[in-house]
Write an enzyme that holds these catalytic residues in place. Sequence first.
Site, PDB file in Angstrom:
ATOM      1  N   GLY A  18       7.920 -18.686  -4.897  1.00  9.53           N
ATOM      2  CA  GLY A  18       8.143 -18.002  -3.618  1.00  9.53           C
ATOM      3  C   GLY A  18       7.338 -18.589  -2.486  1.00  9.53           C
ATOM      4  O   GLY A  18       7.077 -17.920  -1.479  1.00  9.53           O
ATOM      5  N   ALA A  20       8.047 -20.718  -0.173  1.00  9.60           N
ATOM      6  CA  ALA A  20       8.682 -20.946   1.126  1.00  9.60           C
ATOM      7  C   ALA A  20       8.888 -19.634   1.870  1.00  9.60           C
ATOM      8  O   ALA A  20       9.444 -19.618   2.965  1.00  9.60           O
ATOM      9  CB  ALA A  20      10.027 -21.657   0.943  1.00  9.60           C
ATOM     10  N   GLY A  21       8.428 -18.544   1.276  1.00 10.71           N
ATOM     11  CA  GLY A  21       8.509 -17.242   1.917  1.00 10.71           C
ATOM     12  C   GLY A  21       7.287 -16.957   2.767  1.00 10.71           C
ATOM     13  O   GLY A  21       6.579 -17.869   3.199  1.00 10.71           O
ATOM     14  N   ILE A  23       4.086 -14.692   2.513  1.00 13.78           N
ATOM     15  CA  ILE A  23       2.698 -14.820   2.061  1.00 13.78           C
ATOM     16  C   ILE A  23       2.505 -16.120   1.290  1.00 13.78           C
ATOM     17  O   ILE A  23       1.507 -16.830   1.477  1.00 13.78           O
ATOM     18  CB  ILE A  23       2.299 -13.613   1.203  1.00 13.78           C
ATOM     19  CG1 ILE A  23       2.471 -12.308   1.987  1.00 13.78           C
ATOM     20  CG2 ILE A  23       0.847 -13.744   0.738  1.00 13.78           C
ATOM     21  CD1 ILE A  23       2.250 -11.048   1.158  1.00 13.78           C
ATOM     22  N   THR A 137       2.120  -4.949  -5.571  1.00  9.44           N
ATOM     23  CA  THR A 137       2.057  -4.229  -4.295  1.00  9.44           C
ATOM     24  C   THR A 137       1.372  -2.891  -4.463  1.00  9.44           C
ATOM     25  O   THR A 137       1.395  -2.299  -5.557  1.00  9.44           O
ATOM     26  CB  THR A 137       3.486  -4.003  -3.751  1.00  9.44           C
ATOM     27  OG1 THR A 137       3.448  -3.108  -2.632  1.00  9.44           O
ATOM     28  CG2 THR A 137       4.387  -3.388  -4.818  1.00  9.44           C
ATOM     29  N   ASP A 138       0.793  -2.371  -3.383  1.00  4.72           N
ATOM     30  CA  ASP A 138       0.185  -1.039  -3.437  1.00  4.72           C
ATOM     31  C   ASP A 138       1.237   0.046  -3.631  1.00  4.72           C
ATOM     32  O   ASP A 138       0.911   1.184  -4.020  1.00  4.72           O
ATOM     33  CB  ASP A 138      -0.645  -0.765  -2.187  1.00  4.72           C
ATOM     34  CG  ASP A 138       0.147  -0.824  -0.880  1.00  4.72           C
ATOM     35  OD1 ASP A 138       1.366  -1.085  -0.923  1.00  4.72           O
ATOM     36  OD2 ASP A 138      -0.460  -0.606   0.183  1.00  4.72           O
ATOM     37  N   GLU A 139       2.508  -0.275  -3.419  1.00  5.08           N
ATOM     38  CA  GLU A 139       3.552   0.735  -3.561  1.00  5.08           C
ATOM     39  C   GLU A 139       3.736   1.199  -5.010  1.00  5.08           C
ATOM     40  O   GLU A 139       4.352   2.235  -5.253  1.00  5.08           O
ATOM     41  CB  GLU A 139       4.874   0.222  -2.988  1.00  5.08           C
ATOM     42  CG  GLU A 139       4.839   0.006  -1.484  1.00  5.08           C
ATOM     43  CD  GLU A 139       6.219  -0.059  -0.865  1.00  5.08           C
ATOM     44  OE1 GLU A 139       7.111   0.666  -1.330  1.00  5.08           O
ATOM     45  OE2 GLU A 139       6.402  -0.846   0.089  1.00  5.08           O
ATOM     46  N   TYR A 164      12.406  -0.626  -5.373  1.00  2.81           N
ATOM     47  CA  TYR A 164      11.577  -1.833  -5.224  1.00  2.81           C
ATOM     48  C   TYR A 164      10.254  -1.666  -5.949  1.00  2.81           C
ATOM     49  O   TYR A 164       9.859  -2.490  -6.788  1.00  2.81           O
ATOM     50  CB  TYR A 164      11.338  -2.136  -3.741  1.00  2.81           C
ATOM     51  CG  TYR A 164      10.096  -2.952  -3.489  1.00  2.81           C
ATOM     52  CD1 TYR A 164       9.964  -4.226  -4.021  1.00  2.81           C
ATOM     53  CD2 TYR A 164       9.041  -2.440  -2.725  1.00  2.81           C
ATOM     54  CE1 TYR A 164       8.805  -4.980  -3.807  1.00  2.81           C
ATOM     55  CE2 TYR A 164       7.898  -3.181  -2.503  1.00  2.81           C
ATOM     56  CZ  TYR A 164       7.782  -4.443  -3.051  1.00  2.81           C
ATOM     57  OH  TYR A 164       6.648  -5.191  -2.847  1.00  2.81           O
ATOM     58  N   LYS A 168       8.520  -3.589  -9.362  1.00  4.08           N
ATOM     59  CA  LYS A 168       7.220  -4.253  -9.345  1.00  4.08           C
ATOM     60  C   LYS A 168       6.293  -3.650 -10.401  1.00  4.08           C
ATOM     61  O   LYS A 168       5.523  -4.372 -11.053  1.00  4.08           O
ATOM     62  CB  LYS A 168       6.587  -4.150  -7.956  1.00  4.08           C
ATOM     63  CG  LYS A 168       7.330  -4.917  -6.868  1.00  4.08           C
ATOM     64  CD  LYS A 168       7.381  -6.413  -7.137  1.00  4.08           C
ATOM     65  CE  LYS A 168       6.053  -7.097  -6.906  1.00  4.08           C
ATOM     66  NZ  LYS A 168       6.169  -8.578  -7.068  1.00  4.08           N
TER      67      LYS A 168
END
Length: 361
Positions: A18, A20-21, A23, A137-139, A164, A168
């Site tokens: 990832g 090229a995204g 972060i 992620t914090d989610e 989502y 994760k």
Amino acid sequence: MSEEADAHYVPKNIFLTGGAGFIGSHVAIKLCKKYPEYNIVVYDRLDYCSCLENLGELKGLKNFKFIKGDIATADLVTYALLEENIDTIMHFAAQTHVDNSFGNSLAFTQSNIYGTHVLLECAKNCPTIKRFIHVSTDEVYGEGEDFETDPMTEEHILEPTNPYAATKAGAEFLVKSYFRSFKLPCLITRGNNVYGPHQFPEKLIPKFTNQLMSGKKLTLHGDGTNTRNFLYVTDVAAAFETILHKGLPGHVYNIGGDNEVSNVKVAKTLLKIFGLEDKEDEYITYVPDRQFNDLRYTINSSKLHELGWTEEMSWEEGLKTTVDWYKEFTSRYGNIENALVAHPRMLDPIQPESVTTDLGK
């Protein structure tokens, strides 16, 4: 001094998915430029939210290589790991936009769970792997109950509330299982919302910025009181640099900042930057909320601070720098009109073919 603070891992060949995204590109740039002795192999399928221009400043560097491919393509991943003698995997590749996950959640399962599983299996069978850094992620913690809730530590139970975040969390359990069952040296990070240059304009700050640049109204979900902690992307890249060198396998590290801001405050601050602070009624419109919109996420990052990382970019300076970047470079994403609607659905069901492209050597 903690055990983590004493550790110091030195990679040689890094496989950065990832990259090229958003972060991932900043981490690739930081590592390539600061550590010319490290070889950085960016692996990205070039989905709608990534582009090679995010890596443009690395073109021609001897320690940079780009491979176009999907993490779910086991043969290509395995070939790359062995051919490049990879010792370190930094896994940023994922579908991340919550709105998209409500509209096409199966694509999130494919990318975030199945893709991570394939990558883990390939890493398990690669004898040179010494670190596998999984970006979460914090989610995954779920919603902070109210504004009195204590920040969540790495030991907090995972209670994701949207597709989502659920994918994760599922990926995390796979990562943990490979650490425990196969002794794959895995680390996990869970980060706050990130903003800054290179972020595709479906996310809040670049979306609002581009709406204002094109004379559109700012579309606030619900009543706009939901808050997020925002971290500037170069601070996040520095956090990954720290975790790469000082983090320990088997550990989870929160990456959190101190800029907890409501969505409506983000909108008003951007209006001020654009000189439109006296036109809030004209430029802010409230739209139906997401099917479920977490009130807030708040995490405790003391474990990362013990490794020596600190947040440096102020909210005001970071936001202005971000706006300036989009004024100059938004064109790299082509037509973004679909991303600027109230509830964008940007997933393309057609997956690009996996091919190898060498831009760096």
